[in-house]
Design an enzyme around this catalytic site. Structure first.
Site, PDB file in Angstrom:
ATOM      1  N   ALA A   1      -2.288   6.743   2.550  1.00  0.00           N
ATOM      2  CA  ALA A   1      -1.983   5.452   1.940  1.00  0.00           C
ATOM      3  C   ALA A   1      -3.242   4.636   1.683  1.00  0.00           C
ATOM      4  O   ALA A   1      -3.308   3.850   0.737  1.00  0.00           O
ATOM      5  CB  ALA A   1      -1.025   4.666   2.832  1.00  0.00           C
TER       6      ALA A   1
ATOM      7  N   HIS B   1       0.274  -0.233  -3.113  1.00  0.00           N
ATOM      8  CA  HIS B   1       0.468  -1.655  -2.845  1.00  0.00           C
ATOM      9  C   HIS B   1      -0.734  -2.435  -3.403  1.00  0.00           C
ATOM     10  O   HIS B   1      -1.838  -1.890  -3.513  1.00  0.00           O
ATOM     11  CB  HIS B   1       0.594  -1.859  -1.331  1.00  0.00           C
ATOM     12  CG  HIS B   1       0.848  -3.255  -0.903  1.00  0.00           C
ATOM     13  ND1 HIS B   1      -0.169  -4.178  -0.710  1.00  0.00           N
ATOM     14  CD2 HIS B   1       1.998  -3.907  -0.610  1.00  0.00           C
ATOM     15  CE1 HIS B   1       0.342  -5.324  -0.334  1.00  0.00           C
ATOM     16  NE2 HIS B   1       1.654  -5.199  -0.259  1.00  0.00           N
TER      17      HIS B   1
ATOM     18  N   VAL C   1      -3.015  -4.394  -2.306  1.00  0.00           N
ATOM     19  CA  VAL C   1      -4.302  -4.450  -1.618  1.00  0.00           C
ATOM     20  C   VAL C   1      -4.994  -3.088  -1.546  1.00  0.00           C
ATOM     21  O   VAL C   1      -6.128  -2.987  -1.084  1.00  0.00           O
ATOM     22  CB  VAL C   1      -4.175  -5.025  -0.183  1.00  0.00           C
ATOM     23  CG1 VAL C   1      -3.723  -6.462  -0.223  1.00  0.00           C
ATOM     24  CG2 VAL C   1      -3.244  -4.174   0.681  1.00  0.00           C
ATOM     25  N   LYS C   2      -4.331  -2.030  -2.019  1.00  0.00           N
ATOM     26  CA  LYS C   2      -4.951  -0.713  -2.024  1.00  0.00           C
ATOM     27  C   LYS C   2      -5.961  -0.612  -3.180  1.00  0.00           C
ATOM     28  O   LYS C   2      -6.086  -1.514  -4.007  1.00  0.00           O
ATOM     29  CB  LYS C   2      -3.875   0.380  -2.152  1.00  0.00           C
ATOM     30  CG  LYS C   2      -2.832   0.367  -1.042  1.00  0.00           C
ATOM     31  CD  LYS C   2      -3.429   0.480   0.334  1.00  0.00           C
ATOM     32  CE  LYS C   2      -2.430   0.870   1.417  1.00  0.00           C
ATOM     33  NZ  LYS C   2      -1.218   0.055   1.514  1.00  0.00           N
ATOM     34  N   THR C   3      -6.665   0.502  -3.251  1.00  0.00           N
ATOM     35  CA  THR C   3      -7.736   0.647  -4.243  1.00  0.00           C
ATOM     36  C   THR C   3      -7.220   0.533  -5.671  1.00  0.00           C
ATOM     37  O   THR C   3      -7.855  -0.083  -6.527  1.00  0.00           O
ATOM     38  CB  THR C   3      -8.465   1.984  -4.036  1.00  0.00           C
ATOM     39  OG1 THR C   3      -9.020   1.997  -2.715  1.00  0.00           O
ATOM     40  CG2 THR C   3      -9.586   2.167  -5.049  1.00  0.00           C
TER      41      THR C   3
END
Length: 398
Positions: free
Chosen positions: A168, A192, A194-196
């Site tokens: 994740a 999501h 806030v992910k890369t």
């Protein structure tokens, strides 16, 4: 000594900065708008195109897109055939979904401890927790750093276990030059904000096993098969026929989410490079500060970091973690803690899990916090975060 903002001093920043944030460009907006004004907004061609792109980027043969990373883990647990009486080994230093996916299918999570320097699951602890009931390992690439794949793969092969990688945090990460997605039996991703890269909410599971791919597909789409070649009934009445072959779930991703994620995937290297540059700057800034412990990385991992975690050396500081956290917030640098050990939660405590199971993970948790890390940060943003950390360390240094 400079007065802390929490004590009435001037904050290092005038505006609040948070630990993570998406970066949506005009190209992303256009991709979504084109999807929304086209004939398909779900169950359309953009989802299939996205899955092909994810497979290409991760080095897997197949990809199944889903509505979030938790759904990805649930589908992987189903495809692995996990159920009541089975045990699944995972880490407590993760988001709850890494363990919950076992509970969803009636299996029992078993928590292995972590390496005290890398914070990733410790292969020795995995092996120590294997019993005749163990059927799978969910290994988490914590903060984006690859787990010790070779050793964990060896353990799983030795004991006949399914290896599920919870990546994740780790889209873009490589292990010995191989991308995350090409190393486990199944690998799960989250998209999501806030992910890369992001699709708003979204996830994917990749695999190179055609049988697992078929099971993942069914698990994520009501258990329904549309391909006549895979029908149980070899003489369907007409082209409208489909078969529900097993009990599945509606975990589909929409076409406009797929459009956004496809656009973001084109910028994965750019986002990854920027994250690496920020991580390098943080590492340089904190390397000679005994009050701050920096997460170690194994040389095999070419990491696209999702989180940058500092760990307070409490022997060198006169404050609590909460006092440091609140002082950072007052400087307008909003941190977060990743994560509360999963078995600390009431749900797991009520099921007999007790504190003390994983001493390394618990000790790490007591001192960690995540500071801002995302590609949209300017160099000035990065320097302000460093300044806030150093300012507070100077104040509380023993």
């Amino acid at each position: 000594m400079e007065k802390l903002a929490i004590h009435g001093g001037t904050p290092v920043r005038s505006e609040k900065i948070y630990y993570g944030r998406q970066w949506i460009g005009d190209d992303d907006v256009k991709a979504v708008a084109d999807a929304l004004t086209g004939p398909y907004i779900t169950c359309g061609p953009r989802v299939a195109a996205l899955e092909n792109k994810i497979a290409e980027v991760t080095g897997a043969k197949y990809a199944v897109s889903v509505c979030n990373g938790t759904a990805a883990l649930h589908c992987a647990a189903i495809a692995a055939g996990l159920g009541p009486g089975d045990e699944v080994i995972t880490t407590p230093l993760t988001f709850a979904a890494s363990a919950n996916c076992a509970v969803y299918v009636g299996a029992t999570p078993v928590f292995a401890d972590v390496n005290p320097e890398t914070y990733n699951i410790d292969p020795d602890s995995i092996e120590a927790h294997i019993t005749p009931k163990t059927k799978a390992v969910v290994a988490v690439d914590f903060t984006g750093q690859a787990v010790e794949h070779d050793r964990i793969r060896e353990i799983c092969d030795k004991h006949g276990l399914t290896l599920i990688i919870d990546a994740a945090h780790a889209i873009g990460t490589k292990y010995k030059g191989r991308p995350e997605g090409s190393l486990g039996d199944m690998t799960c991703f989250s998209f999501h904000p806030v992910k890369t890269i992001t699709s708003g909410e979204g996830g994917a599971i990749v695999t190179s096993d055609p049988e697992l791919y078929h099971k993942l597909h069914l698990a994520s789409q009501h258990g329904i098969e549309h391909d006549e070649e895979k029908f149980v009934d070899k003489n369907p009445e007409g082209p409208w026929v489909y078969e529900m072959q097993t009990l599945g779930f509606n975990y589909r991703m929409t076409d406009f989410q797929a459009a956004l994620l496809t656009s973001q995937l084109h910028k994965l290297k750019e986002f990854s490079d920027r994250r690496k540059a920020i991580v390098n700057r943080y590492n340089e800034a904190f390397k000679d500060m005994p009050e701050i412990i920096v997460q170690k990385e194994i040389p095999e991992s070419d990491t696209t970091r999702h989180l940058y975690i500092i760990r307070l050396n409490k022997d060198k500081l006169s404050c609590t973690r909460r006092e440091f956290f609140d002082a950072m917030s007052a400087e307008n640098v909003q941190c977060q803690v990743h994560y509360v050990p999963v078995y600390y939660f009431p749900f797991y405590q009520e099921r007999g899990y007790k504190k003390g199971l994983c001493p390394n993970a618990e000790a790490i948790y007591e001192g960690i916090m995540s500071i801002p890390l995302y590609p949209m940060m300017t160099d000035e943003d990065v320097e302000s975060v460093i300044k806030a950390v150093k300012k507070i360390v100077d104040y509380y240094r023993k």
